[in-house]
Write a protein that holds these residues in place. Structure first.
Motif, PDB file in Angstrom:
ATOM      1  N   ILE A 352      47.375  76.041  22.417  1.00  0.00           N
ATOM      2  CA  ILE A 352      46.477  74.929  22.718  1.00  0.00           C
ATOM      3  C   ILE A 352      47.215  73.852  23.506  1.00  0.00           C
ATOM      4  N   ALA A 353      48.425  73.532  23.064  1.00  0.00           N
ATOM      5  CA  ALA A 353      49.208  72.494  23.735  1.00  0.00           C
ATOM      6  C   ALA A 353      49.530  72.870  25.177  1.00  0.00           C
ATOM      7  N   ASN A 354      49.685  74.140  25.434  1.00  0.00           N
ATOM      8  CA  ASN A 354      50.020  74.599  26.777  1.00  0.00           C
ATOM      9  C   ASN A 354      48.932  74.241  27.781  1.00  0.00           C
ATOM     10  N   PHE A 355      47.693  74.169  27.301  1.00  0.00           N
ATOM     11  CA  PHE A 355      46.574  73.910  28.209  1.00  0.00           C
ATOM     12  C   PHE A 355      45.996  72.499  28.112  1.00  0.00           C
ATOM     13  N   LEU A 356      46.032  71.914  26.921  1.00  0.00           N
ATOM     14  CA  LEU A 356      45.235  70.711  26.689  1.00  0.00           C
ATOM     15  C   LEU A 356      46.022  69.440  26.400  1.00  0.00           C
ATOM     16  N   THR A 357      47.330  69.479  26.541  1.00  0.00           N
ATOM     17  CA  THR A 357      48.163  68.339  26.138  1.00  0.00           C
ATOM     18  C   THR A 357      47.679  67.014  26.709  1.00  0.00           C
ATOM     19  N   TYR A 358      47.352  66.993  27.970  1.00  0.00           N
ATOM     20  CA  TYR A 358      47.082  65.707  28.618  1.00  0.00           C
ATOM     21  C   TYR A 358      45.639  65.224  28.421  1.00  0.00           C
ATOM     22  N   THR A 359      44.913  65.905  27.536  1.00  0.00           N
ATOM     23  CA  THR A 359      43.587  65.420  27.138  1.00  0.00           C
ATOM     24  C   THR A 359      43.616  64.863  25.719  1.00  0.00           C
ATOM     25  N   ARG A 360      44.744  64.901  25.072  1.00  0.00           N
ATOM     26  CA  ARG A 360      44.813  64.546  23.650  1.00  0.00           C
ATOM     27  C   ARG A 360      44.665  63.045  23.424  1.00  0.00           C
ATOM     28  N   LYS A 361      44.303  62.683  22.186  1.00  0.00           N
ATOM     29  CA  LYS A 361      44.076  61.287  21.820  1.00  0.00           C
ATOM     30  C   LYS A 361      44.946  60.824  20.652  1.00  0.00           C
ATOM     31  N   VAL A 362      45.559  61.758  19.930  1.00  0.00           N
ATOM     32  CA  VAL A 362      46.271  61.424  18.691  1.00  0.00           C
ATOM     33  C   VAL A 362      47.765  61.710  18.851  1.00  0.00           C
ATOM     34  N   SER A 363      48.595  60.756  18.456  1.00  0.00           N
ATOM     35  CA  SER A 363      50.044  60.936  18.548  1.00  0.00           C
ATOM     36  C   SER A 363      50.587  61.632  17.297  1.00  0.00           C
ATOM     37  N   LEU A 364      51.782  62.172  17.420  1.00  0.00           N
ATOM     38  CA  LEU A 364      52.429  62.790  16.259  1.00  0.00           C
ATOM     39  C   LEU A 364      52.704  61.752  15.182  1.00  0.00           C
ATOM     40  N   ASP A 365      53.161  60.573  15.572  1.00  0.00           N
ATOM     41  CA  ASP A 365      53.437  59.520  14.590  1.00  0.00           C
ATOM     42  C   ASP A 365      52.183  59.183  13.780  1.00  0.00           C
ATOM     43  N   THR A 366      51.035  59.149  14.439  1.00  0.00           N
ATOM     44  CA  THR A 366      49.784  58.835  13.748  1.00  0.00           C
ATOM     45  C   THR A 366      49.418  59.930  12.760  1.00  0.00           C
ATOM     46  N   ILE A 367      49.590  61.181  13.146  1.00  0.00           N
ATOM     47  CA  ILE A 367      49.201  62.274  12.252  1.00  0.00           C
ATOM     48  C   ILE A 367      50.142  62.360  11.060  1.00  0.00           C
ATOM     49  N   ILE A 368      51.398  61.980  11.242  1.00  0.00           N
ATOM     50  CA  ILE A 368      52.325  61.960  10.109  1.00  0.00           C
ATOM     51  C   ILE A 368      51.887  60.902   9.095  1.00  0.00           C
ATOM     52  N   LYS A 369      51.524  59.728   9.586  1.00  0.00           N
ATOM     53  CA  LYS A 369      51.033  58.680   8.691  1.00  0.00           C
ATOM     54  C   LYS A 369      49.741  59.110   8.002  1.00  0.00           C
ATOM     55  N   THR A 370      48.885  59.798   8.744  1.00  0.00           N
ATOM     56  CA  THR A 370      47.618  60.278   8.184  1.00  0.00           C
ATOM     57  C   THR A 370      47.870  61.280   7.068  1.00  0.00           C
ATOM     58  N   MET A 371      48.813  62.180   7.294  1.00  0.00           N
ATOM     59  CA  MET A 371      49.136  63.171   6.263  1.00  0.00           C
ATOM     60  C   MET A 371      49.597  62.494   4.988  1.00  0.00           C
ATOM     61  N   TYR A 372      50.443  61.483   5.116  1.00  0.00           N
ATOM     62  CA  TYR A 372      50.964  60.801   3.934  1.00  0.00           C
ATOM     63  C   TYR A 372      49.837  60.091   3.181  1.00  0.00           C
ATOM     64  N   GLU A 373      48.981  59.393   3.925  1.00  0.00           N
ATOM     65  CA  GLU A 373      47.869  58.687   3.286  1.00  0.00           C
ATOM     66  C   GLU A 373      46.919  59.676   2.615  1.00  0.00           C
ATOM     67  N   THR A 374      46.639  60.781   3.290  1.00  0.00           N
ATOM     68  CA  THR A 374      45.781  61.814   2.717  1.00  0.00           C
ATOM     69  C   THR A 374      46.381  62.389   1.446  1.00  0.00           C
ATOM     70  N   GLY A 375      47.677  62.671   1.507  1.00  0.00           N
ATOM     71  CA  GLY A 375      48.361  63.254   0.357  1.00  0.00           C
ATOM     72  C   GLY A 375      48.347  62.356  -0.854  1.00  0.00           C
ATOM     73  N   ARG A 376      48.516  61.071  -0.625  1.00  0.00           N
ATOM     74  CA  ARG A 376      48.504  60.126  -1.742  1.00  0.00           C
ATOM     75  C   ARG A 376      47.114  60.003  -2.354  1.00  0.00           C
ATOM     76  N   ASP A 377      46.072  60.322  -1.567  1.00  0.00           N
ATOM     77  CA  ASP A 377      44.702  60.245  -2.062  1.00  0.00           C
ATOM     78  C   ASP A 377      44.262  61.516  -2.787  1.00  0.00           C
ATOM     79  N   ILE A 378      44.996  62.608  -2.586  1.00  0.00           N
ATOM     80  CA  ILE A 378      44.631  63.859  -3.241  1.00  0.00           C
ATOM     81  C   ILE A 378      44.848  63.726  -4.750  1.00  0.00           C
ATOM     82  N   SER A 379      43.901  64.209  -5.519  1.00  0.00           N
ATOM     83  CA  SER A 379      44.020  64.153  -6.976  1.00  0.00           C
ATOM     84  C   SER A 379      45.296  64.853  -7.435  1.00  0.00           C
ATOM     85  N   MET A 380      45.884  64.319  -8.494  1.00  0.00           N
ATOM     86  CA  MET A 380      47.097  64.926  -9.050  1.00  0.00           C
ATOM     87  C   MET A 380      46.880  66.379  -9.449  1.00  0.00           C
ATOM     88  N   ARG A 381      45.644  66.761  -9.765  1.00  0.00           N
ATOM     89  CA  ARG A 381      45.357  68.147 -10.160  1.00  0.00           C
ATOM     90  C   ARG A 381      45.707  69.129  -9.041  1.00  0.00           C
TER      91      ARG A 381
END
Length: 400
Positions: A352-381
């Protein structure tokens, strides 16, 4: 950020947080108090899945009859889901207390104590900052890594050799995995089960899956693995890179450079979010491994820095919300299959990156922060406790 030696660790499976971390803690305690006894209470996820991951067995292996192990299943607040409370006993009385956190990837922290301080060797802690440096100096990610850590290239060579050794051992192994689930090893079968009329695409998927299964099955059996970034996700990167070396002839030197690129991504995730399943779910383990593998493959292909970032971002973005629900606390169901799926998804992310890189809207730094926030919201179960999801329903179906 810390050295890549803190990310890529060589040790015994099945879990970096539940076996490698506690083992490191026991070794440190033994060195600090050579004549003392210990009472170690496993808390949080360490208690709930400690039996399945062999945490108590690891501690007893290092400390022998000098340790008493207790399990605290309460919901009391903890500084980290993987917490050990240690009482040091000498002369029949408690002479010291320690709270030890197993924070993922085999790393431990003695809470509030200088004993666990690890030097920061990278001054830059975001991909955006590092990318700008790479662009300004007209270099590639591995060149940046090697300039900061001049000795890391040799270490990564050792890491790659171990990854290959583990993979090859896993391809030869047969029989059932330990732990009581009676899961049969599948790597050798996948490797040998070529069918008449098999297309190149199907052959690629079969081989990559075989390689991922081989490493993950070795981990599940307590074999020697490399945290990449954890034991539970250790099959993703070796599967992708070994396939590329075998099928396309990439040299060990090129693979080591690819590992450096993977290490940068893993280090950023570890620093700015988490690689611990107990803290952020399986997205922090398999998601991170997939992101690292995508970056490694993109580096292997000599893709541009923007394309490498996009490949890593896509790989992580589409693991967001992935839960950690190991059946019976074992790193087998669904963990082994997830390594294979993530390895294939890493290749998809690079395409996907080989073809669409320059159309993207989200940075790697943003997705890392998103993952952390998502993970903290996931139930302990659903964070490596085996109390919800597949682990719970599997028990119910089995009448346990």
């Amino acid at each position: 950020m810390q050295s890549l030696k803190e990310l890529f660790r060589i040790g015994s499976g099945p879990s970096s947080s539940h076996s490698m971390g506690p083992e490191a803690a026991a070794i440190k305690l033994k060195a600090l108090y050579p004549d003392a006894n210990f009472k170690i209470t496993l808390c949080g996820s360490l208690a709930l899945t400690g039996k399945g991951h062999g945490t108590d067995a690891v501690l007893e292996k290092v400390l022998g009859d000098r340790v008493e192990i207790a399990f605290d299943f309460s919901q009391a607040p903890l500084p980290h889901p993987n917490t050990m409370k240690v009482e040091v006993i000498s002369g029949g009385r408690i002479v010291a207390n320690h709270t030890v956190l197993s924070v993922g990837g085999g790393k431990i922290v003695f809470q509030g104590e200088k004993i666990a301080e690890t030097p920061e060797v990278y001054k830059l802690n975001s991909f955006e900052e590092i990318k700008q440096t790479i662009i300004d100096e007209d270099i590639r990610i591995p060149d940046y890594i090697f300039s900061v850590e001049p000795d890391i290239e040799k270490y990564l060579s050792v890491v790659w050799n171990q990854m290959k050794a583990t993979l090859k051992e896993g391809l030869r192994a047969e029989g059932r995995l330990p732990g009581g689930l009676n899961v049969m090893r599948k790597a050798k079968y996948l490797w040998q089960s070529k069918h008449i009329g098999e297309t190149a695409e199907i052959a690629e998927n079969r081989k990559i899956c075989a390689y991922a299964f081989a490493v993950a099955e070795q981990n599940a059996s307590g074999g020697t693995v490399v945290t990449a970034p954890t034991c539970g996700a250790c099959g993703v990167i070796p599967a992708v890179l070994y396939y590329m070396q075998k099928e396309q002839g990439y040299s060990d030197e090129k693979i080591v450079r690819a590992l450096a690129a993977a290490g940068l991504i893993g280090n950023l995730i570890k620093t700015n979010a988490s690689i611990s399943g107990a803290e952020c779910g399986c997205q922090a383990e398999i998601g991170s491994a997939c992101s690292m593998a995508a970056a490694a493959l993109a580096e292997l292909y000599d893709m541009e820095i923007e394309q490498i970032e996009y490949a890593a971002e896509v790989a992580m973005e589409h693991h967001l919300g992935l839960t950690c629900d190991p059946v019976k606390g074992l790193v087998q169901i669904p963990c082994i299959e997830r390594n294979a799926v993530a390895a294939m998804r890493a290749i998809n992310a690079v395409n996907i990156a080989n073809f669409l890189t320059y159309t993207r809207k989200v940075s790697l730094d943003t997705i890392i922060k998103t993952m952390y926030e998502t993970g903290r919201d996931i139930s302990m179960r659903y964070r490596e406790t085996s109390e919800g999801g597949l682990a719970k329903l599997y028990r119910a179906e089995a009448g346990e």
